[in-house]
Design a protein around this motif. Structure first.
Motif, PDB file in Angstrom:
ATOM      1  N   VAL A 116      25.753  44.192  43.251  1.00 27.48           N
ATOM      2  CA  VAL A 116      25.231  44.773  42.012  1.00 27.48           C
ATOM      3  C   VAL A 116      26.305  44.862  40.937  1.00 27.48           C
ATOM      4  CG1 VAL A 116      24.111  46.787  40.970  1.00 27.48           C
ATOM      5  CG2 VAL A 116      23.512  46.097  43.298  1.00 27.48           C
ATOM      6  N   MET A 117      27.496  45.389  41.302  1.00 27.52           N
ATOM      7  CA  MET A 117      28.554  45.571  40.312  1.00 27.52           C
ATOM      8  C   MET A 117      29.931  45.340  40.916  1.00 27.52           C
ATOM      9  SD  MET A 117      27.298  48.972  38.178  1.00 27.52           S
ATOM     10  CE  MET A 117      28.430  48.688  36.800  1.00 27.52           C
ATOM     11  N   LYS A 118      30.862  44.886  40.044  1.00 27.26           N
ATOM     12  CA  LYS A 118      32.285  44.809  40.367  1.00 27.26           C
ATOM     13  C   LYS A 118      33.027  45.449  39.194  1.00 27.26           C
ATOM     14  CE  LYS A 118      32.222  40.257  40.845  1.00 27.26           C
ATOM     15  NZ  LYS A 118      32.679  38.873  41.178  1.00 27.26           N
ATOM     16  N   ILE A 119      33.866  46.433  39.482  1.00 26.72           N
ATOM     17  CA  ILE A 119      34.478  47.251  38.436  1.00 26.72           C
ATOM     18  C   ILE A 119      35.991  47.267  38.597  1.00 26.72           C
ATOM     19  CG2 ILE A 119      34.612  49.572  37.447  1.00 26.72           C
ATOM     20  CD1 ILE A 119      31.770  50.022  38.653  1.00 26.72           C
ATOM     21  N   ASP A 120      36.690  46.879  37.545  1.00 28.20           N
ATOM     22  CA  ASP A 120      38.152  46.917  37.526  1.00 28.20           C
ATOM     23  C   ASP A 120      38.590  48.270  36.972  1.00 28.20           C
ATOM     24  OD1 ASP A 120      40.861  46.628  37.137  1.00 28.20           O
ATOM     25  OD2 ASP A 120      40.723  44.709  36.095  1.00 28.20           O
ATOM     26  N   PHE A 150      33.583  49.607  32.257  1.00 28.05           N
ATOM     27  CA  PHE A 150      32.603  50.398  32.996  1.00 28.05           C
ATOM     28  C   PHE A 150      33.031  51.857  33.149  1.00 28.05           C
ATOM     29  CE2 PHE A 150      31.665  46.055  34.695  1.00 28.05           C
ATOM     30  CZ  PHE A 150      30.378  45.955  34.174  1.00 28.05           C
ATOM     31  N   LYS A 151      33.732  52.397  32.151  1.00 25.65           N
ATOM     32  CA  LYS A 151      34.068  53.815  32.188  1.00 25.65           C
ATOM     33  C   LYS A 151      32.783  54.647  32.083  1.00 25.65           C
ATOM     34  CE  LYS A 151      34.920  54.097  27.200  1.00 25.65           C
ATOM     35  NZ  LYS A 151      35.921  54.410  26.157  1.00 25.65           N
ATOM     36  N   ASN A 200      47.368  58.179  40.450  1.00 29.39           N
ATOM     37  CA  ASN A 200      46.561  57.471  39.457  1.00 29.39           C
ATOM     38  C   ASN A 200      46.395  56.038  39.947  1.00 29.39           C
ATOM     39  OD1 ASN A 200      45.060  56.963  37.194  1.00 29.39           O
ATOM     40  ND2 ASN A 200      46.795  56.763  35.809  1.00 29.39           N
ATOM     41  N   ALA A 201      45.537  55.866  40.933  1.00 34.20           N
ATOM     42  CA  ALA A 201      45.345  54.578  41.598  1.00 34.20           C
ATOM     43  C   ALA A 201      44.139  53.867  41.008  1.00 34.20           C
ATOM     44  CB  ALA A 201      45.147  54.790  43.096  1.00 34.20           C
ATOM     45  N   ARG A 202      44.400  52.784  40.294  1.00 36.06           N
ATOM     46  CA  ARG A 202      43.316  51.982  39.721  1.00 36.06           C
ATOM     47  C   ARG A 202      42.908  50.917  40.733  1.00 36.06           C
ATOM     48  NH1 ARG A 202      46.826  53.183  35.337  1.00 36.06           N
ATOM     49  NH2 ARG A 202      45.712  54.146  33.585  1.00 36.06           N
ATOM     50  N   ALA A 203      41.678  50.988  41.189  1.00 35.25           N
ATOM     51  CA  ALA A 203      41.193  50.077  42.224  1.00 35.25           C
ATOM     52  C   ALA A 203      40.189  49.090  41.645  1.00 35.25           C
ATOM     53  CB  ALA A 203      40.542  50.872  43.350  1.00 35.25           C
ATOM     54  N   MET A 204      39.941  48.028  42.395  1.00 35.28           N
ATOM     55  CA  MET A 204      38.810  47.140  42.128  1.00 35.28           C
ATOM     56  C   MET A 204      37.667  47.653  42.992  1.00 35.28           C
ATOM     57  SD  MET A 204      38.197  44.468  40.233  1.00 35.28           S
ATOM     58  CE  MET A 204      36.581  43.703  39.971  1.00 35.28           C
ATOM     59  N   ALA A 205      36.563  48.046  42.359  1.00 36.09           N
ATOM     60  CA  ALA A 205      35.472  48.690  43.088  1.00 36.09           C
ATOM     61  C   ALA A 205      34.230  47.807  43.115  1.00 36.09           C
ATOM     62  CB  ALA A 205      35.137  50.036  42.456  1.00 36.09           C
ATOM     63  N   TYR A 206      33.431  47.988  44.162  1.00 35.85           N
ATOM     64  CA  TYR A 206      32.235  47.168  44.368  1.00 35.85           C
ATOM     65  C   TYR A 206      31.054  48.051  44.769  1.00 35.85           C
ATOM     66  CZ  TYR A 206      36.074  43.852  44.888  1.00 35.85           C
ATOM     67  OH  TYR A 206      37.221  43.136  44.689  1.00 35.85           O
ATOM     68  N   ILE A 207      29.880  47.703  44.252  1.00 34.29           N
ATOM     69  CA  ILE A 207      28.636  48.328  44.696  1.00 34.29           C
ATOM     70  C   ILE A 207      27.706  47.225  45.176  1.00 34.29           C
ATOM     71  CG2 ILE A 207      26.692  49.816  44.132  1.00 34.29           C
ATOM     72  CD1 ILE A 207      28.249  50.921  41.797  1.00 34.29           C
ATOM     73  N   LEU A 208      27.248  47.357  46.417  1.00 34.84           N
ATOM     74  CA  LEU A 208      26.261  46.453  46.985  1.00 34.84           C
ATOM     75  C   LEU A 208      25.121  47.297  47.541  1.00 34.84           C
ATOM     76  CD1 LEU A 208      29.373  45.492  48.144  1.00 34.84           C
ATOM     77  CD2 LEU A 208      28.049  43.397  48.434  1.00 34.84           C
TER      78      LEU A 208
END
Length: 241
Positions: free
Chosen positions: A50-54, A60-61, A231-239
């Motif tokens: 559904v989504m990939k968020i950097d 996508f804030k 302050n860990a910026r991750a690559m996030a995913y929603i499936l």
């Protein structure tokens, strides 16, 4: 087929991850990336991306209109076909795909960690776009497991969709927020995605010289968090499935 899980099941759980054509009604067919193998703690295949968020990007804030609209982002071969890569993406699956389970994943420090939970819905859009808070019951430990060395304040631990308590405080579209006081009135830390807040008020509230800017996905921690400032910026995913 109407879902990635139907394809996965029809091929005796041997289907390969990749782009498939999915029927969405009214004689419409769309290209969808289907994850046909387990993703860390999201066991089994048949997951629809559904989504990939950097987390280092503001696309996508929390305040982004992408959460409240039927607009896609990167819904093309470049954005979609790489699967769980680092290209930001929001497909029409955000409002066109019903599901029974959600898989949340984060890639940080080169490692992808994920978990799934049951939450039947007609679409992710219907859970988020109206801005109403909806509680989940994943648990603090599970959210913390997404980020190696994660940190959170010890109290509040409010989790779910659309967590928002004020313009100055941390907020997430999906995740968990925490606070140093024994209430949820002023959370300063989170693990989640679609995040916002935590901006430039640390000197006043936490007596800190740093000015941490909240990331869009990952882990922000301060003000007496259990594993120090983060302050860990991750690559996030929603499936979904």
């Amino acid at each position: 087929m109407h879902h990635a899980k139907q394809i996965w099941t029809s091929q005796s759980n041997k289907a390969q991850s990749g782009v498939y054509k999915i029927s969405v009604g009214n004689n419409q067919v769309i290209d969808v990336y289907c994850q046909m193998t387990s993703v860390s703690g999201c066991k089994g295949g048949g997951w629809t991306l559904v989504m990939k968020i950097d987390g280092s990007s503001s696309i996508f804030k929390y305040s982004s209109s992408y959460w409240t609209s039927r607009s896609t982002y990167g819904d093309n071969a470049y954005g979609r076909n790489g699967g769980l890569d680092n290209r930001q993406y929001k497909g029409s699956t955000y409002w066109r795909t019903s599901f029974k389970e959600i898989c949340v994943g984060m890639k940080y420090g080169g490692r992808l960690r994920a978990f799934s939970f049951s939450y039947p819905a007609t679409s992710l859009y219907d859970l988020i776009a109206d801005g109403k808070y909806r509680q989940t019951h994943v648990g603090r430990a599970q959210w913390k497991s997404l980020i190696s060395g994660s940190s959170l304040q010890r109290n509040c631990n409010k989790e779910g969709f659309n967590i928002y308590v004020g313009s100055h405080h941390t907020r997430v579209r999906l995740g968990l927020v925490a606070n140093e006081q024994n209430d949820c009135k002023s959370p300063d830390s989170f693990i989640g995605l679609g995040a916002g807040g935590g901006l430039n008020y640390l000197w006043q509230w936490c007596r800190s010289n740093s000015h941490t800017s909240a990331n869009a996905a990952g882990n922000l921690a301060q003000c007496g968090a259990d594993n120090g400032n983060k302050n860990a910026r991750a690559m996030a995913y929603i499936l979904v499935r």
